[in-house]
Design an enzyme around this catalytic site. Structure first.
Site, short mmCIF file in Angstrom:
data_model
loop_
_atom_site.label_atom_id
_atom_site.label_comp_id
_atom_site.label_asym_id
_atom_site.label_seq_id
_atom_site.Cartn_x
_atom_site.Cartn_y
_atom_site.Cartn_z
N GLY A 17 -0.56 -9.70 4.10
CA GLY A 17 -0.04 -8.33 4.62
C GLY A 17 -1.46 -7.46 5.08
N ASN B 164 5.72 0.00 -1.01
CA ASN B 164 6.64 1.22 -1.69
C ASN B 164 8.07 0.66 -1.89
OD1 ASN B 164 5.14 3.25 -2.11
ND2 ASN B 164 5.33 4.14 -0.15
N SER C 238 -0.80 4.58 -4.91
CA SER C 238 -0.74 5.97 -4.17
C SER C 238 -2.31 6.17 -3.88
CB SER C 238 -0.20 7.24 -5.12
OG SER C 238 -0.48 8.13 -4.26
N LYS D 85 6.18 5.33 -9.33
CA LYS D 85 5.71 5.70 -7.80
C LYS D 85 6.72 6.62 -7.37
CE LYS D 85 3.20 5.88 -4.26
NZ LYS D 85 3.55 5.57 -3.10
N HIS E 99 6.67 9.95 -8.60
CA HIS E 99 5.22 10.74 -8.03
C HIS E 99 5.34 11.16 -6.64
CE1 HIS E 99 1.81 10.29 -5.32
NE2 HIS E 99 1.06 10.56 -6.45
N ASN E 100 6.20 10.25 -5.81
CA ASN E 100 6.43 10.82 -4.58
C ASN E 100 7.44 12.09 -4.31
OD1 ASN E 100 5.01 8.43 -3.82
ND2 ASN E 100 5.75 8.10 -2.04
N GLU F 68 5.54 14.96 -5.22
CA GLU F 68 4.47 15.12 -4.05
C GLU F 68 5.32 16.11 -3.32
OE1 GLU F 68 2.69 11.69 -2.12
OE2 GLU F 68 3.25 12.38 -0.36
P1 NBP Z 1 3.33 -1.48 7.13
O1 NBP Z 1 4.43 -1.07 6.24
O2 NBP Z 1 3.15 -1.16 8.56
O3 NBP Z 1 3.69 -3.17 7.39
C1 NBP Z 1 3.08 -4.21 8.09
C2 NBP Z 1 2.60 -5.39 7.38
O4 NBP Z 1 3.73 -6.05 7.12
C3 NBP Z 1 1.74 -6.26 8.31
O5 NBP Z 1 0.89 -7.28 7.64
C4 NBP Z 1 2.97 -7.14 9.08
O6 NBP Z 1 2.58 -8.36 9.40
C5 NBP Z 1 3.59 -7.38 7.65
N1 NBP Z 1 5.22 -7.82 8.06
C6 NBP Z 1 6.17 -7.23 8.60
BR1 NBP Z 1 6.25 -5.68 9.29
N2 NBP Z 1 7.20 -8.06 8.46
C7 NBP Z 1 7.07 -9.44 8.05
C8 NBP Z 1 7.58 -10.48 7.43
N3 NBP Z 1 8.91 -10.66 7.77
N4 NBP Z 1 6.84 -11.36 6.77
C9 NBP Z 1 5.46 -11.17 6.83
N5 NBP Z 1 4.94 -10.17 7.07
C10 NBP Z 1 5.55 -9.06 7.55
O7 NBP Z 1 1.97 -1.66 6.53
P2 NBP Z 1 1.04 -0.40 5.59
O8 NBP Z 1 1.14 1.02 6.27
O9 NBP Z 1 -0.25 -1.00 5.37
O10 NBP Z 1 1.87 -0.56 4.26
C11 NBP Z 1 2.14 -1.62 3.52
C12 NBP Z 1 3.03 -1.09 2.19
O11 NBP Z 1 2.18 -0.37 1.47
C13 NBP Z 1 4.37 -0.74 2.74
O12 NBP Z 1 5.36 -0.99 1.77
C14 NBP Z 1 4.01 1.04 2.52
O13 NBP Z 1 5.39 1.39 2.22
C15 NBP Z 1 3.19 0.80 1.25
N6 NBP Z 1 2.26 2.19 1.31
C16 NBP Z 1 1.81 2.61 2.24
C17 NBP Z 1 0.97 3.61 2.00
C18 NBP Z 1 0.39 4.46 3.41
O14 NBP Z 1 -0.33 5.48 3.07
N7 NBP Z 1 0.54 3.60 4.48
C19 NBP Z 1 0.78 4.28 1.00
C20 NBP Z 1 1.25 3.76 -0.11
C21 NBP Z 1 2.04 2.44 -0.10
P3 NBP Z 1 2.12 -8.52 11.03
O15 NBP Z 1 0.87 -7.90 11.24
O16 NBP Z 1 2.28 -10.16 11.25
O17 NBP Z 1 3.42 -7.71 11.85
#
Ligand code: NBP
Length: 477
Positions: free
Chosen positions: A9, A102, A128, A183, A186-187, A190
């Site tokens: 991912g 998350n 986070s 977590k 925490h949110n 927030e």
């Molecule tokens: P996204 O939440 O946008 O997810 C994108 C990733 O998920 C890509 O690598 C995509 O692969 C993969 N993916 C999906 Br969509 N469906 C899939 C499937 N069926 N099988 C395999 N891979 C799959 O990414 P992010 O914003 O980096 O967040 C990742 C996690 O971290 C989430 O759970 C998010 O809630 C959490 N989070 C995010 C933040 C933030 O600030 N963004 C903060 C804290 C936690 P692909 O490239 O092949 O489409």
């Protein structure tokens, strides 16, 4: 060679976390459903450390040293289940799957249970700090088994944020879903912090009559005191920002409809299930949804009410000081409610969460990082079974000292028609907790009247019912 850790991912979070591991000297195996992202990462950042790019699930799992540590950083929900389904059959007893997304803690509990049958450790981990935190040091909240933490902990400590005293912002929160639960709260906190800051801004703007740039300076000053925090700091930055296209304050050209992704809502839903009053967090979630109801708001234009009267310069300065008191007091209440929810979740699920340790790992890396958290940690260090943060002497004293100004701010807000759901809910919580008697006695009387739900008396043991439809004598239930 084999990798000490693997990340699948590789969107913003996964890619930055992988780079963080590599920069700290670990060999990192990389995998993404779409392998172009894997190749791009190596092309751009390959010189930051040792990466092993892989194209298939089999290749990825084979690249990991045993016991395997496989971090999943995909979109929370079905994608996580799909990834587990793909990788779990390739793994062996003792291996670890670390979900850094998350996830809802109930999903984490289910996944942990299912994988345990295969002797795979599933480690639901709250992360986070957003993109920047993932790269330079997030606050990390791992759940799962103690054995998994023994293996993972040192690596997480290395990549985590460090608090001012140098302590890594990571601790083993508790079994199965404990990390994702913490977590989630925490949110929720927030959301509450952001809402309280928003209300302070609105009061400074509409009642005190300050411009966004002036308010930015006020927040900057507050940030040197007890409100010192990341959210106050970025508030000043946002308020200072001027829109290039119009020359207007940025905050005046952005649509006033707040969005949300769901963790705040979960915090409130779970609090309702656990019977924990998190009114401040709930008001913050509701305030966002109210802002988004444009049809409702449009239909309500023209409803009568006062418009804010602006203060003289001297009065405005004094009012700003009062708003700081109100903000600080309300913040204490939000954290009191949030920590109550964690304590209740810990009790319900048998997690034995150390609340002081939770406060400690939020001091760095995460969105709610603040000097204030050191004091919460101190409160729980003094007394681990503190029934409420408000029963800590220092916080009780501070909120007591702030309350006159807190009330004055709410009087002004009410008179002038400025909505302050967060400040108001916080004060109502405080006054309800310290009240000698609550009108709940009347509620019990009503319930007994229409539904024979019975009541308890102040002067005798047992449950009672009054024959409301008859001679109104009392019977034991
Ligand atoms: P996204 O939440 O946008 O997810 C994108 C990733 O998920 C890509 O690598 C995509 O692969 C993969 N993916 C999906 Br969509 N469906 C899939 C499937 N069926 N099988 C395999 N891979 C799959 O990414 P992010 O914003 O980096 O967040 C990742 C996690 O971290 C989430 O759970 C998010 O809630 C959490 N989070 C995010 C933040 C933030 O600030 N963004 C903060 C804290 C936690 P692909 O490239 O092949 O489409």
């Amino acid at each position: 060679t084999s990798a000490q850790i693997g990340v699948t991912g590789l969107a913003v979070m996964g890619r930055n976390l992988a780079r963080n591991f590599a920069r700290n000297g670990y060999t990192v195996a990389l995998h993404n459903r779409t392998s172009a992202k894997t190749r791009a990462l190596v092309e751009e950042f390959g010189d930051e450390g040792d990466f092993i790019a892989t194209e298939s699930a089999e290749e990825f799992v084979a690249a990991l040293e045993r016991p395997r540590r496989l971090v999943v950083m995909v979109k929370a929900g079905e994608a996580t289940d799909a990834v587990i389904k793909e990788f779990a059959p390739l793994m062996e007893p003792g291996d670890m799957i670390i979900d850094g997304g998350n996830a809802h803690f109930a999903d984490t509990r289910r996944r942990e249970r299912e994988l345990r049958e295969q002797d795979i450790h599933f480690v639901g981990t709250g992360v986070s700090g957003g993109e920047e935190g993932a790269l330079n040091g997030p606050s990390i909240m791992p759940g799962g088994s103690p054995e998994s933490y023994a293996s993972l902990g040192p690596m997480l400590e290395k990549i985590s944020a460090k608090a001012e005293d140098g302590a890594p912002c990571v601790t083993h929160v508790g079994a199965d879903g404990a990390g994702h639960f913490v977590k989630m709260v925490h949110n929720g906190i927030e959301y509450a912090d952001m809402q309280l800051i928003a209300e302070a801004y609105q009061l400074l703007r509409e009642v005190a009559g300050y411009s966004p740039a002036q308010i930015a300076d006020i927040f900057r000053t507050w940030n040197t005191g007890r409100l010192d925090s990341y959210l106050i700091e970025i508030t000043a930055e946002v308020l200072k920002h001027v829109d290039a296209a119009t020359g207007k304050p940025f905050v005046d050209v952005v649509q006033d409809q707040a969005e949300q992704k769901g963790t705040g809502r979960w915090t409130v839903q779970i609090a309702l299930d656990l019977g924990v009053p998190v009114s401040g967090i709930a008001e913050a979630v509701f305030a966002r949804s109210l802002s988004g109801h444009s049809e409702l708001r449009a239909a309500s234009q023209g409803l009568p009410g006062p418009t804010a009267q602006q203060l003289s310069e001297a009065e405005a300065g004094a009012f700003a000081d009062q708003v700081e008191q109100a903000l600080y007091a309300s913040k204490i209440v939000s954290y009191t409610q949030g920590f109550h929810e964690i304590a209740a979740g810990s009790e319900e699920y048998g997690w034995d969460i150390d609340l002081g340790a939770v406060a400690a790992i939020w001091r760095g890396g995460c969105i709610i990082r603040a000097a204030f958290l050191d004091r919460i940690r101190a409160a729980y260090d003094t007394r681990a079974d503190l029934p409420s943060l408000l029963s800590d002497k220092t916080f009780a004293q501070e909120i007591g000292a702030a309350q006159d100004d807190w009330r004055a701010v709410l009087v002004a807000a009410t008179r002038q028609g400025v909505p302050t759901p967060g400040f108001s809910a916080a004060l109502a919580y405080y006054d309800a907790l310290r009240a000698d008697r609550l009108p709940a006695a009347l509620t019990q009387g009503q319930r007994d009247y229409f539904g024979a739900h019975t009541y308890r008396r102040t002067d005798r043991e047992g449950s009672f019912h009054t024959l409301w439809g008859g001679d109104r004598s009392e019977v034991g239930a």
